[in-house]
Design an enzyme around this catalytic site. Structure first.
Site, PDB file in Angstrom:
ATOM      1  N   TYR A  47     -26.792  12.755 -16.885  1.00  0.00           N
ATOM      2  CA  TYR A  47     -25.954  13.410 -17.955  1.00  0.00           C
ATOM      3  C   TYR A  47     -25.222  12.526 -18.988  1.00  0.00           C
ATOM      4  O   TYR A  47     -25.485  12.240 -20.100  1.00  0.00           O
ATOM      5  CB  TYR A  47     -25.176  14.754 -17.799  1.00  0.00           C
ATOM      6  N   LYS A  59     -21.511  29.300 -16.806  1.00  0.00           N
ATOM      7  CA  LYS A  59     -21.662  27.888 -16.138  1.00  0.00           C
ATOM      8  C   LYS A  59     -21.857  27.847 -14.871  1.00  0.00           C
ATOM      9  O   LYS A  59     -21.940  26.791 -14.369  1.00  0.00           O
ATOM     10  CB  LYS A  59     -20.756  27.086 -17.248  1.00  0.00           C
ATOM     11  N   SER A  82     -19.637  13.068 -24.726  1.00  0.00           N
ATOM     12  CA  SER A  82     -19.081  13.365 -23.640  1.00  0.00           C
ATOM     13  C   SER A  82     -18.133  12.233 -23.168  1.00  0.00           C
ATOM     14  O   SER A  82     -18.521  11.257 -23.203  1.00  0.00           O
ATOM     15  CB  SER A  82     -19.992  13.796 -22.489  1.00  0.00           C
TER      16      SER A  82
END
Length: 316
Positions: free
Chosen positions: A139, A177, A116
């Site tokens: 995350y 999502k 990411s």
């Protein structure tokens, strides 16, 4: 067989579609369907089998043979940037990814996994090097730690391992999502219900809606994944963006232009995001380009209308 973890999710289900478009359907999808709405991402896909993520983890830790596996696309993760249960995130993202790598390494099964761009924190430099990495949430930290784990072991790996640092991905099959879906998805819904879109007022020296991100259509993300599948000699950690930052206003105007009418309301910038909000991202694409990837990336002026056509066609 090809294994796609997170195969019922946003990027994973699009990879399955990309494989299907090549005539490949010997695919094992691994996911967590506790949220059964995600099955809708696969209702037009052809796969060989489905397996729950916990069952898959148990089997690879036991060294189970799945037959001839051509590659694993590892997209499964807790992707919520607001999840602060660190033990949970590290188990699901970091420890799980290590187990997948440990299973792939001895048999040289290619592993292409989702990292990411959030590992870069506030930036302002977005290049695949340790000095530019400052994750700001769990995350991002979990993704960062697995990238670091790979770097420490890359010299000993004989099979392909490629980590992809996705920037702001938007496109089909993200409707499950919720709040974590792209701004293009939210703009589509806001225009359908209110005829106007909402953007933050100025922050970090940027005017209202002028904060900039590297927005990349999921089709381009799939193209990178499949190019790596076609080029197993290529390993490393790669940014996956367009290399061009565009403003939230650009996305809003593309959505409004598609809708045929509408306007923008600028809302106060939330206090809880101050100091933790990426007002600018732009992928340095030099590493992926140097590896030989020549694909043209889609600007939001093209990608957003194409995506909104897809949503409209499916009545979403």
């Amino acid at each position: 067989m090809i294994i796609v973890t997170g195969g019922a999710g946003f990027i994973g289900s699009n990879i399955v579609q990309g494989l299907n478009a090549r005539g490949i359907d010997d695919i094992l999808v691994v996911d967590d369907l506790s949220d059964g709405h995600k099955c809708l991402n696969l209702n037009d896909a052809d796969i060989a089998d489905y397996m729950d993520k916990d069952d898959f983890l148990a089997r690879i830790r036991a060294g189970q043979d799945f037959g001839r596996v051509e590659a694993i696309f590892h997209e499964g993760a807790c992707s919520s940037t607001t999840e602060w249960d660190g033990r949970f995130v590290m188990q699901v993202n970091y420890e799980y990814s290590k187990a997948v790598l440990d299973w792939c390494a001895p048999t040289r099964v290619p592993l292409i996994y989702a990292s990411s761009a959030s590992v870069y924190g506030m930036g302002p430099t977005f290049r695949e090097a340790r000095e530019f990495e400052r994750p700001l949430n769990m995350y991002a930290y979990s993704k960062f730690q697995f990238d670091c784990h790979l770097r420490r072991h890359m010299h000993a790996l004989e099979g392909q391992v490629a980590g992809l640092r996705y920037f702001n991905v938007y496109g089909p099959r993200e409707q499950h999502k919720g709040s974590m879906a792209s701004v293009a998805w939210h703009f589509y819904n806001q225009l359908e219900t209110a005829g106007r879109v909402r953007l933050f007022e100025g922050s970090d020296g940027y005017g209202p809606g002028e904060q900039q991100r590297d927005f990349i259509h999921v089709d381009d993300v799939v193209a990178v994944n499949l190019w790596l599948f076609d080029n197993p000699q290529v390993s490393g950690i790669f940014n996956v963006g367009t290399g061009r930052a565009q403003s939230f206003n650009d996305v809003a105007h593309a959505a409004i232009g598609w809708h045929g009418a509408g306007g923008i309301d600028y809302i106060p910038f939330p206090d809880h995001l101050k100091g933790r909000y990426q007002s600018f991202t732009q992928a340095d694409m030099g590493t992926l380009r140097a590896a030989g990837f020549e694909h043209r990336f889609t600007p939001v002026e093209e990608g957003v209308p194409r995506y909104l056509d897809w949503l409209k066609d499916r009545g979403l």
